[in-house]
Design a protein around this motif. Structure first.
Motif, mmCIF file in Angstrom:
data_model
loop_
_atom_site.group_PDB
_atom_site.id
_atom_site.type_symbol
_atom_site.label_atom_id
_atom_site.label_comp_id
_atom_site.label_asym_id
_atom_site.label_seq_id
_atom_site.Cartn_x
_atom_site.Cartn_y
_atom_site.Cartn_z
ATOM 1 N N ASP A 133 -43.363 35.498 20.438
ATOM 2 C CA ASP A 133 -43.585 35.974 21.512
ATOM 3 C C ASP A 133 -44.471 34.843 22.437
ATOM 4 O O ASP A 133 -45.105 34.076 21.792
ATOM 5 N N LYS A 134 -44.103 35.084 23.595
ATOM 6 C CA LYS A 134 -44.666 33.971 24.589
ATOM 7 C C LYS A 134 -45.864 34.649 25.101
ATOM 8 O O LYS A 134 -46.089 36.054 25.404
ATOM 9 N N GLU A 135 -46.860 33.951 25.512
ATOM 10 C CA GLU A 135 -48.189 34.423 25.607
ATOM 11 C C GLU A 135 -48.146 34.151 27.147
ATOM 12 O O GLU A 135 -47.773 33.147 27.843
ATOM 13 N N GLY A 136 -48.885 34.918 27.860
ATOM 14 C CA GLY A 136 -49.208 35.050 29.199
ATOM 15 C C GLY A 136 -50.720 35.343 29.630
ATOM 16 O O GLY A 136 -51.587 35.385 28.699
ATOM 17 N N ALA A 137 -50.753 35.671 30.962
ATOM 18 C CA ALA A 137 -52.312 36.026 31.372
ATOM 19 C C ALA A 137 -52.637 37.341 30.740
ATOM 20 O O ALA A 137 -51.794 38.479 30.554
ATOM 21 N N GLY A 138 -53.669 37.538 30.456
ATOM 22 C CA GLY A 138 -54.443 38.959 29.803
ATOM 23 C C GLY A 138 -54.253 40.157 30.864
ATOM 24 O O GLY A 138 -53.924 39.778 32.135
ATOM 25 N N ALA A 139 -54.463 41.200 30.595
ATOM 26 C CA ALA A 139 -54.430 42.291 31.478
ATOM 27 C C ALA A 139 -55.457 42.387 32.377
ATOM 28 O O ALA A 139 -55.214 43.022 33.448
ATOM 29 N N GLY A 140 -56.565 41.665 32.073
ATOM 30 C CA GLY A 140 -57.626 41.871 33.120
ATOM 31 C C GLY A 140 -57.665 40.784 33.937
ATOM 32 O O GLY A 140 -58.721 40.485 34.553
#
Length: 155
Positions: A133-140
């Protein structure tokens, strides 16, 4: 203009040897730069005659005439100079391939593609697409653009 057969032969030999000939646009010059025993005007007029017959292609730039021998001109000069078919001008010769490749060429050059440098220390930038899974910016995460800039209201 009357050009002696000896001078015409010298001009044609120089043209056939290289495949190209240059002449400055100076009709009063006493001698041609590459053929010192022949007047520059004779060279220009001989090439003008070959151009009108389609044996030479003429290009003019920066007060110099550039003459290039065509295939028809090659056959004509070969016949006029009584040369065998094995003799060809320098511009028609294929360059000899070097025996080995220069250092620095890798497998990419042999495969027909563009040269690619070794990966070296940039390997850490490459991502592994093996199903992780590629990590991205968090929901907040909410970026804010503030400050002065184009279109920003001034207070």
């Amino acid at each position: 203009m009357i050009i002696t057969k000896q001078n015409r032969r010298t001009i044609y030999e120089a043209l056939f040897k290289e495949g190209v000939l240059v002449a400055p646009k100076d009709f009063n010059r006493p001698s041609h730069p590459d053929l010192p025993e022949i007047r520059n005007l004779e060279v220009i007029k001989a090439m003008q005659s070959l151009t009108s017959k389609g044996f030479v292609k003429t290009q003019f730039s920066w007060q110099w005439y550039y003459y290039t021998l065509t295939d028809e001109g090659l056959a004509y000069l070969r016949e006029w100079l009584n040369l065998p078919a094995e003799i060809v001008p320098q511009t028609h010769m294929k360059p000899a391939r070097p025996a080995g490749r220069p250092a620095g060429y890798g497998a990419g050059a042999r495969e027909g593609g563009a040269y690619r440098a070794p990966r070296g220390d940039r390997e850490y930038r490459r991502r592994d697409d093996a199903g992780e899974d590629k990590e991205g910016a968090g929901a907040g995460y909410r970026p804010r653009f503030g400050g002065v800039g184009r279109g920003a209201p001034s207070s």
